[in-house]
Design a protein around this motif. Structure first.
Motif, PDB file in Angstrom:
ATOM      1  N   ILE A   1       0.984  -1.182   0.081  1.00  0.00           N
ATOM      2  CA  ILE A   1      -0.044   0.080  -0.058  1.00  0.00           C
ATOM      3  C   ILE A   1       1.158   1.201  -0.062  1.00  0.00           C
ATOM      4  O   ILE A   1       1.480   1.458   0.941  1.00  0.00           O
ATOM      5  N   LYS A   2       0.920   1.896  -1.136  1.00  0.00           N
ATOM      6  CA  LYS A   2       1.808   3.070  -1.231  1.00  0.00           C
ATOM      7  C   LYS A   2       0.860   4.473  -1.189  1.00  0.00           C
ATOM      8  O   LYS A   2       0.051   4.508  -2.108  1.00  0.00           O
ATOM      9  N   GLY A   3       0.929   5.167  -0.031  1.00  0.00           N
ATOM     10  CA  GLY A   3       0.053   6.047   0.095  1.00  0.00           C
ATOM     11  C   GLY A   3       0.841   7.731  -0.065  1.00  0.00           C
ATOM     12  O   GLY A   3       2.007   7.825   0.174  1.00  0.00           O
ATOM     13  N   LYS A   4      -0.161   8.662  -0.519  1.00  0.00           N
ATOM     14  CA  LYS A   4       0.451   9.933  -0.554  1.00  0.00           C
ATOM     15  C   LYS A   4      -0.556  10.784  -0.109  1.00  0.00           C
ATOM     16  O   LYS A   4      -1.729  10.868  -0.520  1.00  0.00           O
ATOM     17  N   VAL A   5      -0.202  11.694   1.197  1.00  0.00           N
ATOM     18  CA  VAL A   5      -1.349  12.528   1.632  1.00  0.00           C
ATOM     19  C   VAL A   5      -0.517  13.895   1.567  1.00  0.00           C
ATOM     20  O   VAL A   5       0.482  13.882   1.318  1.00  0.00           O
ATOM     21  N   ALA A   6      -1.178  14.878   2.234  1.00  0.00           N
ATOM     22  CA  ALA A   6      -0.565  16.261   2.310  1.00  0.00           C
ATOM     23  C   ALA A   6       0.641  16.230   3.222  1.00  0.00           C
ATOM     24  O   ALA A   6       0.532  15.566   4.264  1.00  0.00           O
TER      25      ALA A   6
ATOM     26  N   GLY B   1       4.927  13.146   3.028  1.00  0.00           N
ATOM     27  CA  GLY B   1       3.880  13.191   2.339  1.00  0.00           C
ATOM     28  C   GLY B   1       3.651  11.697   1.985  1.00  0.00           C
ATOM     29  O   GLY B   1       2.504  11.478   1.329  1.00  0.00           O
ATOM     30  N   SER B   2       4.481  10.625   2.091  1.00  0.00           N
ATOM     31  CA  SER B   2       4.363   9.543   1.716  1.00  0.00           C
ATOM     32  C   SER B   2       4.403   8.527   2.921  1.00  0.00           C
ATOM     33  O   SER B   2       4.998   8.590   3.781  1.00  0.00           O
ATOM     34  N   PHE B   3       3.856   7.160   2.508  1.00  0.00           N
ATOM     35  CA  PHE B   3       3.701   6.194   3.517  1.00  0.00           C
ATOM     36  C   PHE B   3       3.883   4.865   2.735  1.00  0.00           C
ATOM     37  O   PHE B   3       3.400   4.895   1.732  1.00  0.00           O
ATOM     38  N   LEU B   4       4.247   3.494   3.463  1.00  0.00           N
ATOM     39  CA  LEU B   4       4.334   2.299   2.618  1.00  0.00           C
ATOM     40  C   LEU B   4       3.832   1.559   3.720  1.00  0.00           C
ATOM     41  O   LEU B   4       4.572   1.306   4.785  1.00  0.00           O
TER      42      LEU B   4
ATOM     43  N   VAL C   1      -2.755   4.931  -2.573  1.00  0.00           N
ATOM     44  CA  VAL C   1      -3.652   5.882  -1.697  1.00  0.00           C
ATOM     45  C   VAL C   1      -3.406   7.399  -1.956  1.00  0.00           C
ATOM     46  O   VAL C   1      -2.230   7.652  -1.763  1.00  0.00           O
ATOM     47  N   ALA C   2      -4.128   8.131  -2.519  1.00  0.00           N
ATOM     48  CA  ALA C   2      -4.009   9.274  -3.161  1.00  0.00           C
ATOM     49  C   ALA C   2      -5.033  10.405  -2.559  1.00  0.00           C
ATOM     50  O   ALA C   2      -5.852  10.243  -3.008  1.00  0.00           O
ATOM     51  N   GLY C   3      -4.639  11.398  -1.828  1.00  0.00           N
ATOM     52  CA  GLY C   3      -5.499  12.296  -1.504  1.00  0.00           C
ATOM     53  C   GLY C   3      -4.888  13.373  -0.350  1.00  0.00           C
ATOM     54  O   GLY C   3      -3.789  13.127   0.022  1.00  0.00           O
ATOM     55  N   ALA C   4      -5.735  14.421  -0.096  1.00  0.00           N
ATOM     56  CA  ALA C   4      -5.178  15.172   1.031  1.00  0.00           C
ATOM     57  C   ALA C   4      -5.045  14.533   2.337  1.00  0.00           C
ATOM     58  O   ALA C   4      -4.250  14.877   3.030  1.00  0.00           O
TER      59      ALA C   4
END
Length: 376
Positions: free
Chosen positions: A25-30, A58-61, A108-111
């Motif tokens: 799960i590669k995530g990108k948030v504000a 701004g990222s997580f894995l 996962v992409a969003g604010a």
């Protein structure tokens, strides 16, 4: 430039390879959430699994492996989070989102998490499709729900109750959308999840037609097998079936059998001292008992308590003079298992021959149902 391109390609290959063996799960948030924690929760093979990652740049894995497709939850919160939400407003403010997790690559992409688009895997694609179909109805329901919440806080019961028909009508329309989704996607984990969500109290006539729509693959999942077993029990404890016999100890530790009450109208009442709706229902049950107790009617209450003191105190506080039994195993109560009781209150009304003649009677229903059979 070439080095950067090679590095990017290697990263994509590693992400793809991991997805084949497990999930990523590669995530990108504000960026404002840097240093906060993303929590992943799901149940796999009957056990709760929890994992977490810290947001950096701004990222997580998150990576892992699941036995089969499961519904999971992502939550974003500070490292030193405060107390758990205690009211509706605080619950709605939690930055979280449910999704369907399987061994695949996810983005996962969003604010933030609540507003993020989560993509990856066939089941999640199905879930996004269902969400898009339900959104117009959810948009209609949201302001009504918020209005009802405000009226409830203002203790304006009349105005709050007046909104129920509108909310109920929207919920009926939502059920129709879900029904159509199940019919059109019988091999989807989302359809399986929808049917599982309707299994709190299984009514065979309503539940079985939708369960039968599921593909063989869905029926052979752990959830599918569990639902099939529960449906079989529900059919054995349906109206018109002979009640399943049992023996359990009363408050004095003396065994009491259901068979010993044959020849009477009997209510098997599943409840617990910690169950608010059960305690609220007790006055209605007591009213029916007082009217019919000398007219061949008895109640045997099966408690899902696990602490004897709390059980006995509730019986005394609520003034419940009928037969009480329990093995004090909580939700693992053996009689509850025989009747597939997964939620309380529940009850079964038996005729003198031990046949189930009614189920889940609430409010004035118990008294009016008994009046059909027992003449004053």
């Amino acid at each position: 430039m070439l080095k950067t391109l090679i590095t990017a390609v290697m990263g994509l290959l590693a992400f793809s390879a991991n997805a084949q063996n497990g999930f990523s799960i590669k995530g990108k948030v504000a960026p404002e959430y840097n240093g906060q924690k993303v929590l992943l929760d799901y149940r796999d093979k009957g056990k709760m699994v929890k994992d977490s990652a810290i947001v950096k740049n701004g990222s997580f894995l998150l990576q892992g492996k699941v036995g089969e497709v499961v519904q999971a939850n992502l939550t974003l919160k500070p490292l030193k989070a405060g107390k758990a939400p205690s009211n509706y407003k605080e619950m709605m403010a939690v930055d979280e989102q449910d999704f369907f997790l399987e061994n695949a690559g996810f983005t996962v992409a969003g604010a933030n998490i609540k507003t993020a688009l989560i993509k990856g895997g066939k089941a999640q694609a199905d879930y996004l499709l269902l969400q898009s179909q339900l959104k117009p109805l959810e948009d209609k329901m949201k302001p009504l729900s918020e209005q009802m919440r405000r009226l409830f806080e203002e203790k304006n019961e009349a105005a709050s109750n007046a909104l129920f028909p509108q909310l109920r009508a929207i919920r009926v329309d939502m059920n129709k959308v879900e029904d159509d989704f199940i019919r059109q996607h019988p091999d989807s984990y989302v359809s399986l999840n929808l049917i599982n969500g309707r299994g709190g109290v299984i009514e065979p006539s309503k539940f079985e037609p939708f369960f039968n729509l599921l593909s063989t693959r869905m029926k052979n999942t752990n959830t599918g097998k569990d639902l099939a077993a529960r449906l079989a029990i529900a059919k054995k404890t349906d109206i018109g079936q002979p009640a399943v016999g049992f023996t359990q100890n009363n408050t004095a530790g003396v065994p009491v059998s259901l068979a010993s009450l044959k020849g009477k109208y009997v209510l098997i009442d599943f409840w617990a001292s910690w169950c608010g709706p059960c305690r609220a229902e007790n006055p209605n049950v007591l009213k029916a008992y007082q009217r019919f107790k000398d007219k061949n009617f008895e109640i045997i209450a099966v408690s899902l308590d696990d602490k004897k003191e709390a059980w006995l105190k509730a019986i005394e506080t609520d003034g419940l003079p009928w037969i009480h039994v329990s093995d004090l195993k909580g939700w693992k109560n053996e009689v509850a298992a025989l009747y597939d009781v997964k939620a309380v209150p529940q009850n079964f009304l038996l005729g003198p021959d031990g046949t189930i003649i009614a189920k889940n009677l609430r409010g004035e229903e118990l008294e009016s149902e008994l009046a059909k059979f027992i003449k004053n």
